[in-house]
Every structure is written in structure tokens, then in C-alpha cells.
Design an enzyme around this catalytic site. Sequence first.
Site, PDB file in Angstrom:
ATOM      1  N   ALA A 108       0.770  -1.253   0.000  1.00  0.00           N
ATOM      2  CA  ALA A 108       0.000   0.000   0.000  1.00  0.00           C
ATOM      3  C   ALA A 108       0.800   1.301   0.000  1.00  0.00           C
ATOM      4  CB  ALA A 108      -0.964   0.009   1.185  1.00  0.00           C
ATOM      5  N   ALA A 109       2.031   1.315   0.519  1.00  0.00           N
ATOM      6  CA  ALA A 109       2.725   2.603   0.673  1.00  0.00           C
ATOM      7  C   ALA A 109       3.118   3.163  -0.692  1.00  0.00           C
ATOM      8  CB  ALA A 109       3.973   2.428   1.538  1.00  0.00           C
ATOM      9  N   PRO A 110       3.064   4.486  -0.872  1.00  0.00           N
ATOM     10  CA  PRO A 110       2.722   5.518   0.114  1.00  0.00           C
ATOM     11  C   PRO A 110       1.222   5.798   0.257  1.00  0.00           C
ATOM     12  CG  PRO A 110       3.435   6.550  -1.913  1.00  0.00           C
ATOM     13  CD  PRO A 110       3.542   5.067  -2.142  1.00  0.00           C
ATOM     14  N   GLY A 111       0.373   5.062  -0.432  1.00  0.00           N
ATOM     15  CA  GLY A 111      -1.052   5.222  -0.146  1.00  0.00           C
ATOM     16  C   GLY A 111      -1.886   5.797  -1.268  1.00  0.00           C
ATOM     17  N   GLY A 112      -1.320   5.938  -2.461  1.00  0.00           N
ATOM     18  CA  GLY A 112      -2.103   6.485  -3.578  1.00  0.00           C
ATOM     19  C   GLY A 112      -3.350   5.661  -3.839  1.00  0.00           C
ATOM     20  N   ASP A 175      -0.835  -4.241  -5.727  1.00  0.00           N
ATOM     21  CA  ASP A 175      -0.181  -3.248  -6.585  1.00  0.00           C
ATOM     22  C   ASP A 175       1.312  -3.526  -6.401  1.00  0.00           C
ATOM     23  OD1 ASP A 175       0.012  -0.975  -8.249  1.00  0.00           O
ATOM     24  OD2 ASP A 175       0.360   0.320  -6.520  1.00  0.00           O
ATOM     25  N   CYS A 228       3.418  -1.126 -12.612  1.00  0.00           N
ATOM     26  CA  CYS A 228       3.695   0.042 -13.457  1.00  0.00           C
ATOM     27  C   CYS A 228       4.809  -0.340 -14.433  1.00  0.00           C
ATOM     28  CB  CYS A 228       4.045   1.256 -12.616  1.00  0.00           C
ATOM     29  SG  CYS A 228       5.339   0.948 -11.429  1.00  0.00           S
TER      30      CYS A 228
HETATM   31  N1  SAM Z   1       0.105   0.990  -3.906  1.00  0.00           N
HETATM   32  C1  SAM Z   1       1.060   2.051  -3.684  1.00  0.00           C
HETATM   33  C2  SAM Z   1       0.446   3.373  -4.096  1.00  0.00           C
HETATM   34  O1  SAM Z   1      -0.449   3.393  -4.943  1.00  0.00           O
HETATM   35  O2  SAM Z   1       0.860   4.403  -3.534  1.00  0.00           O
HETATM   36  C3  SAM Z   1       2.372   1.785  -4.404  1.00  0.00           C
HETATM   37  C4  SAM Z   1       2.923   0.428  -4.101  1.00  0.00           C
HETATM   38  S1  SAM Z   1       4.470   0.098  -4.783  1.00  0.00           S
HETATM   39  C5  SAM Z   1       4.141  -0.157  -6.456  1.00  0.00           C
HETATM   40  C6  SAM Z   1       4.789  -1.504  -4.189  1.00  0.00           C
HETATM   41  C7  SAM Z   1       4.909  -1.632  -2.699  1.00  0.00           C
HETATM   42  O3  SAM Z   1       5.184  -3.003  -2.394  1.00  0.00           O
HETATM   43  C8  SAM Z   1       6.041  -0.821  -2.089  1.00  0.00           C
HETATM   44  O4  SAM Z   1       5.547   0.001  -1.066  1.00  0.00           O
HETATM   45  C9  SAM Z   1       6.993  -1.869  -1.526  1.00  0.00           C
HETATM   46  O5  SAM Z   1       7.591  -1.480  -0.317  1.00  0.00           O
HETATM   47  C10 SAM Z   1       6.079  -3.059  -1.306  1.00  0.00           C
HETATM   48  N2  SAM Z   1       6.803  -4.351  -1.321  1.00  0.00           N
HETATM   49  C11 SAM Z   1       8.113  -4.588  -1.615  1.00  0.00           C
HETATM   50  N3  SAM Z   1       8.393  -5.891  -1.464  1.00  0.00           N
HETATM   51  C12 SAM Z   1       7.264  -6.494  -1.066  1.00  0.00           C
HETATM   52  C13 SAM Z   1       6.925  -7.831  -0.717  1.00  0.00           C
HETATM   53  N4  SAM Z   1       7.828  -8.804  -0.784  1.00  0.00           N
HETATM   54  N5  SAM Z   1       5.673  -8.085  -0.307  1.00  0.00           N
HETATM   55  C14 SAM Z   1       4.743  -7.103  -0.256  1.00  0.00           C
HETATM   56  N6  SAM Z   1       5.012  -5.831  -0.579  1.00  0.00           N
HETATM   57  C15 SAM Z   1       6.244  -5.525  -0.978  1.00  0.00           C
END
Ligand code: SAM
Length: 452
Positions: A108-112, A175, A228
Site C-alpha cells: 500500500a505505501a505511500p497510499g495512492g 499493486d 507500473c
Molecule cells: N500501492 C502504492 C500506491 O499506490 O501508492 C504503491 C505500491 S508500490 C508499487 C509496491 C509496494 O510493495 C512498495 O511500497 C513496496 O515497499 C512493497 N513491497 C516490496 N516488497 C514487497 C513484498 N515482498 N511483499 C509485499 N510488498 C512488498
Amino acid sequence: MILPSIFTDRMRQDLGDDFQVFLEALGEPPPVSIRLNPAKASQEFEGCEKIPWHPDGRYLPERPVFTLDPAFHAGTYYVQEASSMFLREALIQSVDVGQAMRVLDLCAAPGGKSTLLASALSSESLLLANEVIQSRVPALRMNLEKWGHANVAVSNHDPSDFRKLEGFFDVVLVDAPCSGEGLFRKDQSAAGEWSEQNLAICEGRQRRILSEAKELLRPDGVLIYSTCTFNAGENELNVSWLLESGDFDFLPIQLQPAWGIADKKLGYQFFPHRLRGEGFFIACLKKKAGAESLFRSKNNGLGDWQRLKTKEITAFSEWLAAPEALAFFQKPNGEIVALPENLTDDCAMLDRVLRKRSFGTVIGTMKKKDFVPAHTLALSNLVSTNLPAVELDKMQALHFLKKDNLDPAGLPKGWMLARFQGHNLGWMKVLDNRINNYLPNEWRIRMDVKFE
Ligand code: SAM
């Protein structure tokens, strides 16, 4: 921009005649876009061009310094890349968002996407925003606090920690962390980090996350998978891998031709040369069968959080717009948390499984008989609209957000909401000869502001 040759060779092959326009689009500045918060309506971007696939999405003619806009700090909008706002359309075509649902945003981070989901779901729904990397959780939490919804929980767990919640969720969004090919023009370092080896690592990680995520859905629940990036290995092939398990049906999304989104049969691809947005991929799958929730939600309380009694609630109920629909808990550190009453059973269930989690909205603490409001209450949709408030102009609002001293002349004594264009920024306490600014340090603008 220097692009890895293996990447350009592959894109040339995939795109054929379109490859040259694709390359040219990567050389263009990325469009600037925001998504308005419907719960904090504002006129600020009236007249800006609408994003075709999201009613609250707007393209801005240029990139302002968002930090210097007090309305940004009040949570009236989120700065979000346009393509990813398509999540709302995918959601509303796949599930009945008018129903109460349990929704997990697993990465979820940063939460968009969590803020988008919070706006799209009914207020009876529960949204759990999870982020595995601890250092990324504070930004997620702050963005959700600014957005203002109380039906939200935040957790900091690896996907494998959710196993006891098999069959619990109606919707799970993955995501996924990916190779980020779709962000090359926004973030040039992504191109530098790209390698075939990294692609393989991403694919493996995505499958590990998806294999956990799929078990968390109830039968007929919907898995939404997005990245993405452009390559099939991280996109369509992951979708076909899920379909091969026999547990899912692919859910098609109706597209309007004018949107310019490419139908890849096993998902939908956004290309920067076909629409005004970055590279993005999304697919929805419906779970056929599987475990129903292993255990029924039963309110065994929220760990060491004490539920407050009606008499205790009267001390602060006037600070809230609709306290009757809320349950209140006191944490061991004294903080009082408000949670929609209808979500207490589900949160109690999450509480039994997840160690690093929080629920609802921290509204304040009691200091002897006095209620001390929390910053999160000021930003929350729960706060009463009848509290003393002062409207600040832009310069005053920026001073407030820098935690500077403000002039108390003419203001009545006591707690007061600092507002900008009708939207709360935080709390002040007006004393005889000064104002105490209760903006927490971590919310303070750190940038140098030139005041005329
Ligand atoms: N959904 C977020 C938004 O819209 O702001 C962006 C998410 S970003 C594409 C992917 C996220 O997955 C990152 O925050 C990352 O830290 C997390 N991530 C990295 N490795 C992961 C894992 N093994 N399992 C779950 N999440 C993971």
C-alpha cells in the site's frame, strides 16, 4: 534519456510501428495530475482538464510546488499519476461498491491507491492498508490520516503473515513492486536500475505475493493485480499463472475507445504514447472456490485497548460530528481511538492475527477531565463542524504549517481549528498573549518559505 538496449529491443518488437512514437513520448515531460478528495470538496482546481477514467482526476497545466499549497496539507487532493487512477473503474466494474466489503491493499505505501479505495468504497466497508517495509509505513499512515476516513486500518506485515485470514477479504489489491518500466520518464533512476536479472527477481516476488493474496479472498472475491511496467513476464504471464491454478476467472473491463487503453486479453495496458499517463497494467480476477472465512468475526476486544463506556465518551462527544455511530477505545498510551461501530468485530479479528497494526482514527487524549484533541481528529471526517475555527489566508496558513507563532489578537481563548479555504489544517490553543500551535513536528513544512 538512456534506456537499456534489451528493454528498447523488446519494446520495438512488441510495439512494431508504434515504437518510434513510444520513444518520443518517453522524451516528453510527464503530465501532472491530482485526484480530488470528494469528502473535502474544494474549488481550487475547477476548470482543470478532467482525467477521462476518474471523475475526481484532474490534469494540471504545470507542476506547482505542492508543499506550498495549504490545501494539499489539508488533504483536499492527492498527487497521483493519471493511469493508476483507473483502479476505480476496474473496481466499480468488478464489485458492487455500494455494499459493505472487506478490502485489503496488500502493497500500500505511500497510499495512492489506498486513498482512492477509501473514496470509492462505502463507509460501511473496512479498508486494510498494509505495507511490509517499516520505513514506508509513516508516509502511508499520514496520507490516509490526511484523507480523513475512519473505516481504515494500517498494518506492517509480510503477505505470509496474513495466512490465518484465509477467505476473509472480498477484494485484495496487489499493486506489486515491479521493475518500473512505466515510470522511466518520471524517475530516470528506474531506467538505471533496470536489468534482466532484476526482472526475474520481480517476477518471483510477484508470484510469492500473489500466492499469498489469492488465499485471502472469499469465494467470488476479486483479486486486482497491477504493476507500473510493460513486460509480459510481470503482467499477463502472472495473470495466466493465476488462471492456470484453476482458482480464478478473468474479469473483463469495458473500455471506452477514447481512453486509449490497450486490451492485452489478460489485462489492460497503459502506454504513454496512447494516453496522458505513465505505463501501468491492471487485471481483475474473480475467485471461483476456496475457503470461507476460517473463523467468524466475534468481538473479543482489541487486545490491550480498553473500550470506553458511555459516561466516559460524554467528555469529548461534542468534538465529533456523529459520535453515536462510533466505538471508542483507549490505548495503553492514553490515546483515544474512534472506530465505526460496525467494524469492531472485523477489527477484533484482524487484531488476533496481526501484531503491527492500528485501526480507526486517534482523536485525542484525556488530561485529567479535559480532552486534548489529536491532529488526526482535525484532519478526519469525524470532526464536528461546529467547533471554534479561524480561517487563515495563504501566508498565515503557511506560517501555521511551519509551526511559527501566530498573533492571538481578536481571537477568543481556547482550542481552535486553523482552517484554509474551509478545510482544517490542525489545532491551535489561544492563550492570553500567545497561540500554541499544536501541529505535530512530523507534519511541519520543512522547506524554506519566502514570506513577502
Ligand atoms: N500501492 C502504492 C500506491 O499506490 O501508492 C504503491 C505500491 S508500490 C508499487 C509496491 C509496494 O510493495 C512498495 O511500497 C513496496 O515497499 C512493497 N513491497 C516490496 N516488497 C514487497 C513484498 N515482498 N511483499 C509485499 N510488498 C512488498
